[in-house]
Enzyme design. Structure first.
Site, mmCIF file in Angstrom:
data_model
loop_
_atom_site.group_PDB
_atom_site.id
_atom_site.type_symbol
_atom_site.label_atom_id
_atom_site.label_comp_id
_atom_site.label_asym_id
_atom_site.label_seq_id
_atom_site.Cartn_x
_atom_site.Cartn_y
_atom_site.Cartn_z
ATOM 1 N N ASP A 4 37.324 71.473 143.488
ATOM 2 C CA ASP A 4 36.773 71.893 142.199
ATOM 3 C C ASP A 4 35.388 71.313 141.937
ATOM 4 O O ASP A 4 34.697 71.776 141.031
ATOM 5 C CB ASP A 4 37.724 71.511 141.057
ATOM 6 C CG ASP A 4 38.020 70.023 141.025
ATOM 7 O OD1 ASP A 4 37.497 69.287 141.882
ATOM 8 O OD2 ASP A 4 38.784 69.589 140.131
ATOM 9 N N GLU A 46 45.245 65.346 153.736
ATOM 10 C CA GLU A 46 45.729 66.703 153.984
ATOM 11 C C GLU A 46 44.740 67.502 154.816
ATOM 12 O O GLU A 46 45.134 68.374 155.600
ATOM 13 C CB GLU A 46 46.020 67.398 152.652
ATOM 14 C CG GLU A 46 44.860 68.071 151.959
ATOM 15 C CD GLU A 46 43.876 67.080 151.332
ATOM 16 O OE1 GLU A 46 42.838 67.528 150.817
ATOM 17 O OE2 GLU A 46 44.141 65.865 151.346
ATOM 18 N N ASP A 47 43.445 67.220 154.689
ATOM 19 C CA ASP A 47 42.454 67.929 155.495
ATOM 20 C C ASP A 47 42.527 67.506 156.956
ATOM 21 O O ASP A 47 42.376 68.338 157.860
ATOM 22 C CB ASP A 47 41.052 67.696 154.932
ATOM 23 C CG ASP A 47 40.792 66.219 154.634
ATOM 24 O OD1 ASP A 47 41.706 65.395 154.833
ATOM 25 O OD2 ASP A 47 39.684 65.881 154.196
ATOM 26 N N LEU A 71 41.874 73.606 144.390
ATOM 27 C CA LEU A 71 42.798 72.580 143.904
ATOM 28 C C LEU A 71 42.106 71.757 142.826
ATOM 29 O O LEU A 71 40.946 71.356 142.987
ATOM 30 C CB LEU A 71 43.238 71.679 145.056
ATOM 31 C CG LEU A 71 44.336 70.670 144.755
ATOM 32 C CD1 LEU A 71 45.678 71.371 144.618
ATOM 33 C CD2 LEU A 71 44.416 69.627 145.866
ATOM 34 N N ARG A 114 40.477 68.073 135.420
ATOM 35 C CA ARG A 114 39.016 68.024 135.282
ATOM 36 C C ARG A 114 38.566 69.406 134.830
ATOM 37 O O ARG A 114 38.001 70.180 135.594
ATOM 38 C CB ARG A 114 38.353 67.625 136.603
ATOM 39 C CG ARG A 114 38.717 66.235 137.066
ATOM 40 C CD ARG A 114 37.739 65.688 138.085
ATOM 41 N NE ARG A 114 37.735 66.426 139.337
ATOM 42 C CZ ARG A 114 36.967 66.084 140.366
ATOM 43 N NH1 ARG A 114 36.141 65.058 140.272
ATOM 44 N NH2 ARG A 114 37.017 66.776 141.487
#
Length: 915
Positions: A741, A828-829, A664, A668
């Site tokens: 990332d 979300e984790d 995700l 960047r």
């Protein structure tokens, strides 16, 4: 005179002498200055000629230049050095010319060898082609060619099967036309338009709206009646009105007038959803032919076991349940041990009208009485008066709801009943006194309300038919006892352990959420029950289509020395062949029959329940993954147990497998390019899926690294962290490595994590661990990221998990959790850890001692925000409310390799040992 003259003469002689001497001196000086240089030059010239050319010092030199005396030695040395170097260069030139000649000869020989090898390769290809052709011919000769069965569609006027002997003898084998529902049909269902019914005006408008909304979202519905396997007809619930419904004879005529009834109504299902406890048995005394009936109320002489369906009441017709209002599942024991509120509806069959009540001994010796309600009342009141446990039983109501004869009427409003059940450990559901009433809407309503608030149902009356009892194992969520055992009920309830009660409460919550909670779930469950009974596999699960963003690949990516320096540790082969997808699920047509009960009675799991029937109400099953990882069917053994052989192959039951990296990112680009380059040369990597979470597309001049594998850049509809766990259709492997990332992991760490995940495929396996803690002062849960020997979560910024959980996260997990993730752009984790722990009841697995994984020098991430941890505290407490309990489990287990990054000779053992 004489003295003067003599003096003159004497004085003149010396003057002459002085003059002679001066002349002689001049002559000598002239001789020296003229003749001596000539003599010296002559002498020196004579010496040079006598010494030879190599000792020629003063003589003339080549080029007409003369050597100066004081630089003679330096010039000579320079000349000698240059001469020697020229001689050496000449010798080397001759040597190189010879080497070039020899290499040219070898090149010519290699060219001849290549031409010969090409000819041999061409011959081998021809041999292989001929062998494959011969193999196919042999296989075709020795194996029958299988094809999908031809689907037979009868004509509209086809009378179908011969009529059964009686209406009660209808079973699937005798009243259902299997020819319309082949295994490969996909189970198409046609729904009659409600407005076209003659009795449509009598149906409750709320039921009609809820039914229509559920039909629109169902994946099995078809508009083509000629190919339909099943036909649905909505016949109720009838609304309370002054005009009576049509009589049975008239209703029979109206049913036979349906365009696809085909004289006997085979493959038709008459659906009657109940919203009230006083639900009239609309289809009683109506001959339905071969059409099945699905409703909440049945008499024994009306119900056809294995053909008709007992469905749950439709409580939430057009509304979704509010999970925040559902009480938590813990503590296990509540204020009351059990509660019951109801008022008995008298009937002519009541035993009270037949004389004084008998003892249980007398009743058991004679014919079974019509009901035990009077004895039940006395026993329950005795338990309440004993004060051994706090119980609440009320047999009179201020405002009883209308109910059927011999049934226990509900008391008061639904909200008041729920408040009582929220403080009850067990809730009694007393079956109707009339044994002929095998199913009633009132009992279904009590059962629904008990499951909704986490109260364990206790059903008194083993003759009752609970909803979907053919497939749901109710003994795992409710206690079902015959009425004669009411005297032992108190002892039975007190003997249950807390673990058993919590397990039943969790199972009840699963059944309620999956099958009863919404009108959509009720309809889906009805269709899934029929589809499972006729053994038609479920429709494929939905996958998220990946809308790829075109991108330009740049130069071949290099390999970071820090990531690729593994010494003599062989991490595995770098994939040079096309990506290898995980095997497809191969039990589509056999699973439904072999695993029916286990599928319908367990929360979804990645191995024993996926893809399966029970998830149809919420998860159209039969995903195409889970072939190799089930553990049901080993497909080959390992390739070696130690040393170099172990390093070079995965081994185990699935010797060939790959994983997909899902990364995700959000605006960047430089960080992303560096992270992609670090994946170059990673073994067992199938592809990289970059989830581009920004509305802005990547820069046009951005050059993506060429890592030798596909890099798929997926465009998302909105910026959401939930996009990380979407089941993208481009992910073709069971194993997913979810990675940020800016995550900085070495190749050996990734491979070690992959090997560990293959040993625990139902768990999250990752690197950074976290844990939750209870705040005693604030009576709430906290999120903790401090270093600890205990953990309960593994961050999905660097973790392996099964793709099955992506389906559950996106399609099954309550929408309220995903909305919370979008609101905070966080958690979300944590949500994924909650989900997996809730499904498996196992903690995650942490590998290696690494606690952080951020790359040095990367731009600031969301986790550096001051509000990051406050939001995660709120998320944990909100998720606990949604699930009803804390599903996370603590663990002190960590997996490390004893020989992790250890340099050993190739002939020594190099197995991964876990501690």
């Amino acid at each position: 005179m004489q003295r003067n003259g003599g003096g003159a003469g004497a004085g003149g002689q010396p003057w002459v002498l002085r003059r002679v001497r001066l002349t002689w001196l001049s002559f000598m000086l002239f001789f020296i200055l003229v003749f001596f240089p000539l003599i010296a030059h002559y002498y020196l010239t004579t010496i040079d000629e006598a010494g030879g050319p190599e000792k020629h010092i003063f003589g003339p030199r080549p080029g007409g230049e003369l050597c100066e005396v004081k630089h003679v030695q330096d010039l000579c040395r320079i000349r000698e050095s240059v001469s020697e170097e020229l001689l050496q260069l000449e010798a080397k030139r001759q040597e190189l010319n010879g080497e070039i000649s020899r290499l040219n000869m070898r090149i010519e020989a290699c060219k001849r060898s290549i031409d010969s090898a090409k000819q041999d390769l061409l011959q081998l290809k021809n041999v292989i082609s001929q062998t494959e052709h011969s193999y196919k011919e042999l296989m075709a000769q020795n194996q029958p060619k299988l094809s999908l069965p031809v689907r037979l569609l009868p004509d509209k006027e086809d009378p179908g099967l011969p009529p059964p002997k009686s209406a009660r003898s209808c079973r699937l084998r005798s009243c259902f036309d299997y020819a319309r529902c082949p295994l490969t049909s996909g189970f198409p269902v046609y729904v009659y338009d409600t407005a076209s019914y003659p009795w449509a005006d009598f149906i409750d408008p709320l039921v009609k709206q809820a039914f229509a909304a559920s039909v629109k979202s169902n994946i099995y519905i078809t508009d083509n009646p000629s190919i339909a396997c099943l036909y649905l007809v909505l016949v109720g619930e009838l609304q309370e009105s002054s005009s009576p419904p049509p009589p049975p004879s008239e209703l029979e005529k109206q049913l036979k007038a349906l365009p696809y009834w085909r004289s006997d109504g085979h493959n038709h299902v008459l659906v009657h959803f109940s919203r009230m406890s006083m639900t009239q048995n609309f289809l009683y005394n109506v001959s339905t032919g071969r059409a099945a009936v699905a409703q909440s109320t049945f008499l024994e002489q009306q119900y056809r076991e294995g053909f008709d369906l007992v469905v749950s009441p439709l409580v939430h017709a057009l509304s979704e349940p509010n999970f925040l209002e559902v009480p938590p599942q813990v503590p296990v024991k509540r204020k009351y041990l059990f509660t019951f509120q109801g008022e008995r509806v008298e009937s002519l069959r009541s035993s009270l009208q037949e004389g004084p009540p008998q003892t249980f001994e007398e009743e058991m010796e004679g014919d079974p009485p019509a009901d035990y309600d009077d004895r039940i009342i006395g026993t329950l009141k005795a338990v309440q008066d004993s004060h051994l446990d706090q119980v609440l039983v009320e047999f009179t109501c201020k405002n009883p709801r209308p109910s059927l004869p011999t049934e226990w009427a509900l008391c008061g409003e639904r909200e008041d009943r729920l408040e009582v059940l929220k403080v009850s450990t067990f809730g009694l559901v007393i079956a109707p006194g009339d044994g002929q009433l095998v199913a009633s809407a009132g009992c279904g309503m009590r059962l629904f309300e008990a499951l909704e608030v986490g109260t364990i149902p206790v059903v008194l009356g083993d003759h009752s038919r609970l909803p979907y009892h053919q497939l749901i194992r109710w003994s795992e969520a409710a206690i079902i006892v015959p009425k004669p055992r009411v005297t032992e009920l108190h002892f039975l309830l007190r003997s249950l352990s807390d673990n058993d009660m919590l397990a039943m409460r969790r199972q009840g919550r699963f059944l309620w959420e999956t099958y009863f909670s919404t009108s959509e779930n009720v309809l889906n469950t009805l269709l899934a029950c029929i589809r499972t009974s006729i053994q038609v596999p479920a429709a494929p699960i939905k996958e998220e289509p990946a809308h790829e963003i075109p991108h330009k690949a740049g130069k071949l990516a290099g390999t970071d020395a820090n990531l690729a320096d593994n010494g003599d540790l062989d991490l595995g082969p770098v994939e040079t062949e096309p990506p290898y997808a995980s095997p497809r699920f191969l039990r589509n047509f056999t699973y439904t029959a072999s695993e029916t009960y286990r599928a319908w009675n367990r929360a979804p799991g990645p191995f024993h329940l996926f893809p399966h029937t029970p998830l149809d109400p919420v998860l159209p099953s039969e995903a195409k993954f889970l072939g190799s990882g089930t553990g049901f069917r080993p497909i080959g053994g390992g390739t070696g147990g130690s040393g170099k052989e172990f390093q070079a192959a995965l081994g185990g039951n699935v010797p060939r497998e790959q994983f997909t990296v899902v990364m995700l990112t959000y605006e960047r680009e430089e960080v992303l390019m560096n992270s992609l380059e670090r994946l170059n040369g990673l073994p067992y990597l199938n592809k990289v899926v970059v989830v581009w979470n920004s509305p802005k597309p990547p820069s046009d001049d951005l050059l993506w690294p060429d890592i030798g594998l596909p890099i798929v850049v997926v465009r998302t509809e909105k910026n959401s962290l939930n996009n990380r766990f979407l089941p993208w259709d481009v992910v073709e492997t069971e194993a997913i490595l979810s990675i940020d990332d800016d995550a900085h992991l070495r190749h050996d760490e990734i491979m070690f994590g992959f090997r560990v995940w293959r040993e625990a495929r139902d768990r999250i396996v990752g690197f950074p661990g976290r844990y939750h803690a209870w705040d005693v002062n604030h009576q709430s849960w906290l999120y903790n990221s401090n270093y600890s020997c205990e953990l309960s979560m593994v961050l999905t910024g660097a973790a392996f998990f099964h793709k099955y959980y992506a389906y559950l996260y996106s399609y099954v997990m309550p929408q309220a959790i995903r909305d919370m993730v979008d609101e905070y752009i966080n958690c979300e984790d944590i949500a994924m850890n909650f989900l997996v722990s809730h499904i498996t009841r196992k903690p995650p697995i942490k590998v290696t001692s690494r606690w952080t994984f951020r790359c040095p020098g990367c731009p600031q991430a969301l986790s550096h925000d001051d509000s990051h941890f406050h939001e995660r505290h709120k998320c944990i407490n909100f998720f606990v409310k949604v699930y009803g309990y804390m599903p996370l489990l603590y663990t002190q287990f960590r997996v490390d390799s004893v020989l992790f990054k250890t340099r050993l000779p190739h002939d020594k053992t190099k197995c991964f040992k876990f501690i």
